[in-house]
Design an enzyme around this catalytic site. Structure first.
Site, PDB file in Angstrom:
ATOM      1  N   HIS A 351      47.045 115.452  24.579  1.00 40.08           N
ATOM      2  CA  HIS A 351      46.850 116.749  24.554  1.00 40.08           C
ATOM      3  C   HIS A 351      47.103 117.514  26.075  1.00 40.08           C
ATOM      4  CE1 HIS A 351      44.396 117.186  21.045  1.00 40.08           C
ATOM      5  NE2 HIS A 351      44.364 116.149  20.912  1.00 40.08           N
ATOM      6  N   LYS A 530      39.467 131.362  28.603  1.00 44.16           N
ATOM      7  CA  LYS A 530      39.804 129.857  28.500  1.00 44.16           C
ATOM      8  C   LYS A 530      39.177 129.154  29.740  1.00 44.16           C
ATOM      9  CE  LYS A 530      44.211 131.192  28.694  1.00 44.16           C
ATOM     10  NZ  LYS A 530      45.031 130.426  27.497  1.00 44.16           N
ATOM     11  N   ARG A 531      39.252 127.953  29.703  1.00 43.41           N
ATOM     12  CA  ARG A 531      38.548 127.121  30.786  1.00 43.41           C
ATOM     13  C   ARG A 531      39.497 127.548  32.247  1.00 43.41           C
ATOM     14  NH1 ARG A 531      34.999 122.783  29.935  1.00 43.41           N
ATOM     15  NH2 ARG A 531      35.203 122.258  32.089  1.00 43.41           N
ATOM     16  N   LYS A 536      46.503 127.381  34.479  1.00 37.10           N
ATOM     17  CA  LYS A 536      46.354 128.408  33.608  1.00 37.10           C
ATOM     18  C   LYS A 536      46.497 129.750  34.267  1.00 37.10           C
ATOM     19  CE  LYS A 536      43.346 125.903  30.716  1.00 37.10           C
ATOM     20  NZ  LYS A 536      44.003 125.968  29.172  1.00 37.10           N
ATOM     21  N   THR A 638      45.545 127.064  21.761  1.00 35.05           N
ATOM     22  CA  THR A 638      45.098 127.737  20.394  1.00 35.05           C
ATOM     23  C   THR A 638      44.529 128.929  20.380  1.00 35.05           C
ATOM     24  OG1 THR A 638      42.971 126.275  20.918  1.00 35.05           O
ATOM     25  CG2 THR A 638      44.845 125.257  19.319  1.00 35.05           C
ATOM     26  N   LYS A 642      44.913 132.542  17.984  1.00 37.52           N
ATOM     27  CA  LYS A 642      43.854 133.213  17.440  1.00 37.52           C
ATOM     28  C   LYS A 642      43.934 134.931  17.691  1.00 37.52           C
ATOM     29  CE  LYS A 642      40.920 129.386  18.292  1.00 37.52           C
ATOM     30  NZ  LYS A 642      39.944 128.808  19.261  1.00 37.52           N
TER      31      LYS A 642
HETATM   32  C1  26V Z   1      40.085 115.320  29.560  1.00 34.43           C
HETATM   33  C2  26V Z   1      39.270 114.715  30.239  1.00 34.43           C
HETATM   34  C3  26V Z   1      39.744 113.762  31.311  1.00 34.43           C
HETATM   35  C4  26V Z   1      38.671 112.572  31.501  1.00 34.43           C
HETATM   36  C5  26V Z   1      37.333 112.927  31.746  1.00 34.43           C
HETATM   37  C6  26V Z   1      36.895 113.820  30.529  1.00 34.43           C
HETATM   38  C7  26V Z   1      37.819 114.725  29.628  1.00 34.43           C
HETATM   39  C8  26V Z   1      37.618 115.485  28.729  1.00 34.43           C
HETATM   40  C9  26V Z   1      38.420 116.345  28.247  1.00 34.43           C
HETATM   41  C10 26V Z   1      39.863 116.132  28.499  1.00 34.43           C
HETATM   42  C11 26V Z   1      40.633 117.110  27.677  1.00 34.43           C
HETATM   43  C12 26V Z   1      41.871 117.732  28.398  1.00 34.43           C
HETATM   44  C13 26V Z   1      42.943 117.933  27.275  1.00 34.43           C
HETATM   45  C14 26V Z   1      42.620 119.344  26.636  1.00 34.43           C
HETATM   46  O1  26V Z   1      41.698 119.938  26.167  1.00 34.43           O
HETATM   47  N1  26V Z   1      43.887 119.643  26.374  1.00 34.43           N
HETATM   48  C15 26V Z   1      43.978 120.821  25.359  1.00 34.43           C
HETATM   49  O2  26V Z   1      44.245 120.479  24.240  1.00 34.43           O
HETATM   50  C16 26V Z   1      44.453 121.562  23.374  1.00 34.43           C
HETATM   51  C17 26V Z   1      44.525 121.064  21.761  1.00 34.43           C
HETATM   52  O3  26V Z   1      45.568 120.468  21.465  1.00 34.43           O
HETATM   53  C18 26V Z   1      45.599 122.248  23.650  1.00 34.43           C
HETATM   54  O4  26V Z   1      45.873 123.514  22.912  1.00 34.43           O
HETATM   55  C19 26V Z   1      45.704 122.689  25.291  1.00 34.43           C
HETATM   56  O5  26V Z   1      46.934 123.321  25.516  1.00 34.43           O
HETATM   57  C20 26V Z   1      45.327 121.550  26.081  1.00 34.43           C
HETATM   58  O6  26V Z   1      45.068 122.065  27.314  1.00 34.43           O
END
Ligand code: 26V
Length: 793
Positions: A351, A530-531, A536, A638, A642
């Protein structure tokens, strides 16, 4: 599903009110009604839930196990009502008792067990799997505290704990009989060539099941969340010997394990507790999967035929070593058979390509917390190196770190990206060498969102227009939205415009009540939610806001297209730059909204605590969707989908799924600007890119000068010197280099909005072109190409 009449529904609600909640209807609170209504609606789900489970057993269907550290479900009552078609009925029933359905729905806290895109995607996937009758289960952690609540104090983000479980959660079923021991630490001995792990700590994982019902209620799958419990309450021997802290250690570990969701979504924090959470989810799930499998079959070689495991990012990537451990150590298989079976069951979705988000664990920590897994990882790695003759840096264990992305890739049958561009970049950059070593393993599955929640439920007005125009049935066949084009007429445009206008009025009323800011519903609602992340580029949006404000002040009499700028989103608590951006938006809002010269021409609002429920009210009210990340950085997005579905136009870069959205709605109906991913790479090679861009742009110079002078923070003029310095000297996400192009695109947006006929036509093309972005299409892709599984009849 047997249809439920209004009288039956009323009887069920009243029965639950009295016999489950223990309240007399004359003294019941909104909360009591919500609980009673939820139990009544849940009863209606349970029948199809059992039927689905029975059918899966009878037809010996292949099951999907979707492992995710995050499920951002939002509210469940509203969603179930829409899927079961009970929304209007229950509204009438409650009205008979003087109760407003909206109040009852609004009483439910969001299940916020996720940070952002990755967690919400998991929730949309569950909805689509249930709608498509794909037997599958979501597996996650039942965090007591979901994502923190956000407040602003003096414009600054303040976090408070979220506590959705302080009230009873009516949608879940506790399963005290489904308990698994999850071991940690200790040592490994080898006896006759077999490893025996002697863990020194353990917790019990207890299951809590929530049924997830699909469109029209014909099928329901399960979301199974694990809560940690102590394996023994306390060590009586130690307690009696006076060592009270040590005696309570098992309980303390269990109490903390499923206590909080990690709120960091970029930086890989490397914390032991996080590693334990990841293993807790993974181990409990795989034990549950094997128990279920062995209750039906006795030959573990059949596992790949009957089970597909999806790892949502690398967070559950211990599934590789853990499955091998269970097969070899607990079920007596040979290493090579176990390795082969695991490799056929597992799949991995990536992701993000941001280097700081790629998980790595020190071998020291991994070896201490999971000594047996460290051995297994070393062996997987040795075989990977022997088979591929890959260079050192492609090892799973490299520089004393376990690279979870490499581990997940090596163990997986299929590895997928989440948009076409992201998948291409995986192949060309981060995973290029692994792709060469394992050709064909990487494939694309562009993300999608569920049109049930994100259109039918959140936007009833537009949904009614769509149904009136092309008839019902589009909710689970979203490609049909393309039929709208054939019906294009002034009347259709007017109906869509009226629906949008009503949503904007509702949102404005909410902002008035919550924030005391008056918004003009005729203004263009320009939304970025968004975050908060540098990539971003919310900063670029604020800088444009400042430029617009200054321009209006210079020439208030010009023909301005009125705008409302809406920002929403949380910053990770430790992310200082993101928090500065939040403070800047709030400071700018304070100055702009109080400026009598500007009036209705520009307003800025940042409603605190953006979450799924706020998205449901905000997205349908948007005219313009800001998708402005530095090209190559947003894996998919995503939210972008929407907005498109809800008739907002996009101003955006060629990043993530924006590329595909633009293809589907037509380039002429999308406000494109900025460098491509390739041009971004070239720009990074110029050491002076930001300085050069700023010197070329008088507008940007002026804006940065205002920030440097403290125009938005007169009480502390130096407050934004850090952001200004960053823009000049370490502009890692190319805000400066894309700024003028962004300004020009915004001017085009103004011109288009001023031309109502043109805008209406563009909106129609966007809605009509959004059918591809249903998560039903995505899940069909996973079923055919990743899971190799079929829908059950
Ligand atoms: C990463 C990490 C790193 C380690 C610590 C905990 C933690 C928790 C969550 C994440 C997730 C980051 C990745 C993420 O959310 N990516 C997003 O995924 C979406 C669904 O595929 C995508 O639409 C977004 O573009 C993407 O940023």
């Amino acid at each position: 599903m047997t249809p439920i009449g209004a009288d039956d529904l009323e009887a069920a609600i009243l029965r639950h009110l009295v016999y489950t909640i223990g309240k007399d209807k004359d003294h019941a609170s909104t909360h009591d009604w919500r609980m009673a209504a939820s139990y009544a609606v849940r009863d209606a789900v349970v029948d199809s839930w059992f039927a689905a489970t029975r059918q899966t057993y009878e037809q010996k269907g292949k099951r999907v196990y979707y492992l995710s550290m995050e499920f951002l479900m939002g509210r469940l009552l509203d969603d179930a009502l829409v899927n079961l078609g009970l929304h209007d009925k229950i509204k009438d029933v409650l009205a008979r008792h003087g109760i407003a359905l909206d109040d009852v729905i609004g009483d439910e806290p969001d299940a916020a067990l996720g940070n952002g895109g990755l967690g919400r995607l998991a929730a949309c996937f569950l909805d689509s799997m249930a709608t498509l009758r794909c037997p599958g289960m979501g597996y996650g952690i039942r965090y007591e505290h979901g994502l923190f609540r956000q407040r602003f104090e003096g414009g600054r983000q303040v976090e408070t704990p979220e506590d959705w479980l302080t009230q009873p959660h009516p949608w879940e079923f506790e399963r005290p009989e489904a308990n698994y021991t999850v071991p940690f630490k200790g040592w490994v001995e080898t006896v006759d060539g077999r490893a025996i792990w002697h863990p020194s700590e353990s917790v019990l994982a207890r299951a809590y099941d929530t049924p997830v019902v699909g469109w029209q209620g014909t099928w329901a799958n399960t979301l199974r969340l694990w809560a940690a419990h102590p394996t023994e309450l306390f060590d009586l021997e130690r307690f009696n010997a006076g060592d009270h802290t040590a005696a309570a250690a098992p309980e303390a570990l269990a109490r903390t394990l499923s206590r909080v969701l990690y709120p960091e979504d970029t930086t890989d924090s490397g914390k032991e507790l996080r590693l334990k959470q990841e293993f807790f989810l993974t181990s409990a799930t795989l034990q549950d999967m094997l128990r279920r499998f062995l209750s039906e079959y006795d030959d573990l070689a059949l596992l790949p035929e009957k089970v597909a495991i999806q790892m949502n990012d690398t967070h559950p990537a211990l599934a590789g070593p853990e499955l091998i451990r269970l097969l070899v150590d607990e079920h007596g298989l040979d290493w090579s058979d176990a390795r082969k079976i695991a490799g056929q069951c597992l799949n991995y979705t990536n992701h993000t390509l941001l280097p700081e988000a790629l998980e790595r664990w020190s071998t020291w920590l991994m070896g201490r917390v999971l000594p047996r897994h460290m051995q297994i990882i070393e062996r997987i790695d040795a075989e990977h190196v022997a088979a591929t003759k890959c260079p050192e840096h492609l090892r799973i264990v490299w520089h004393d770190q376990v690279h979870m992305g490499t581990l997940a890739f090596v163990m997986a049958r299929h590895v997928n990206g989440v948009s076409a561009l992201h998948t291409d970049l995986m192949k060309d950059t981060v995973f290029a060498e692994l792709n060469a070593a394992y050709p064909g393993r990487i494939l694309n599955q562009t993300n999608g969102v569920t049109p049930r929640r994100w259109l039918r439920l959140s936007n009833p007005g537009l949904s009614a227009v769509i149904t009136d125009t092309i008839e019902a049935g589009w909710e689970n066949d979203l490609g049909r939205l393309s039929e709208l084009v054939r019906h294009e007429s002034d009347a259709l445009h007017a109906a869509i415009r009226a629906a949008k206008r009503a949503n904007k009025e509702a949102f404005a009323a909410w902002v008035q009540a919550e924030m005391g800011v008056t918004l003009n519903p005729d203004a263009m609602f320009d939304v970025q939610v968004k975050r908060i992340h540098e990539y971003k580029r919310q900063l670029m949006n604020v800088l444009e806001t400042i430029a617009r404000w200054a321009a209006i002040r210079r020439d208030p009499g010009a023909d301005w297209v009125p705008r409302v700028k809406v920002f929403g989103g949380k910053a990770a608590p430790g992310y200082a730059t993101a928090k500065q951006v939040i403070r800047l938006v709030n400071d700018v809002a304070r100055v702009v909204n109080a400026d009598p010269v500007v009036g209705d021409r520009l307003k800025v609002v940042y409603p605190p605590n953006y979450n799924v429920s706020m998205a449901q009210r905000l997205i349908p009210a948007a005219d313009l969707s800001e998708q402005i990340s530095t090209a190559g950085k947003e894996a998919s997005g995503t939210g972008n989908m929407k907005f498109t579905m809800n008739g907002a136009l996009t101003i955006g870069t060629l990043d993530g799924a924006n590329v595909e959205i633009r293809e589907h709605v037509g380039a002429e109906n999308f406000f494109l600007f900025g460098m491509t991913a390739e041009e971004v790479q070239a720009c990074y090679r110029k050491p002076d890119h930001a300085r050069a861009a700023i010197l070329q742009s008088q507008v940007l110079q002026d804006v940065l000068q205002m920030l440097a002078e403290g125009r938005f923070s007169p009480e502390e003029p130096t407050r934004y010197h850090g952001l200004v310095d960053m823009t000049w000297n370490h502009d890692s996400f190319l805000v400066a280099s894309d700024f003028d192009a962004y300004m020009a695109a915004q001017a085009e947006v103004d011109a288009a909005y001023a031309d109502t006929a043109r805008w209406d036509a563009m909106v129609l093309q966007n809605i009509a072109g959004s059918g591809y972005f249903s998560s039903d299409r995505t899940i069909r892709g996973y079923m055919d190409e990743v899971w190799h599984t079929k829908a059950l009849g």
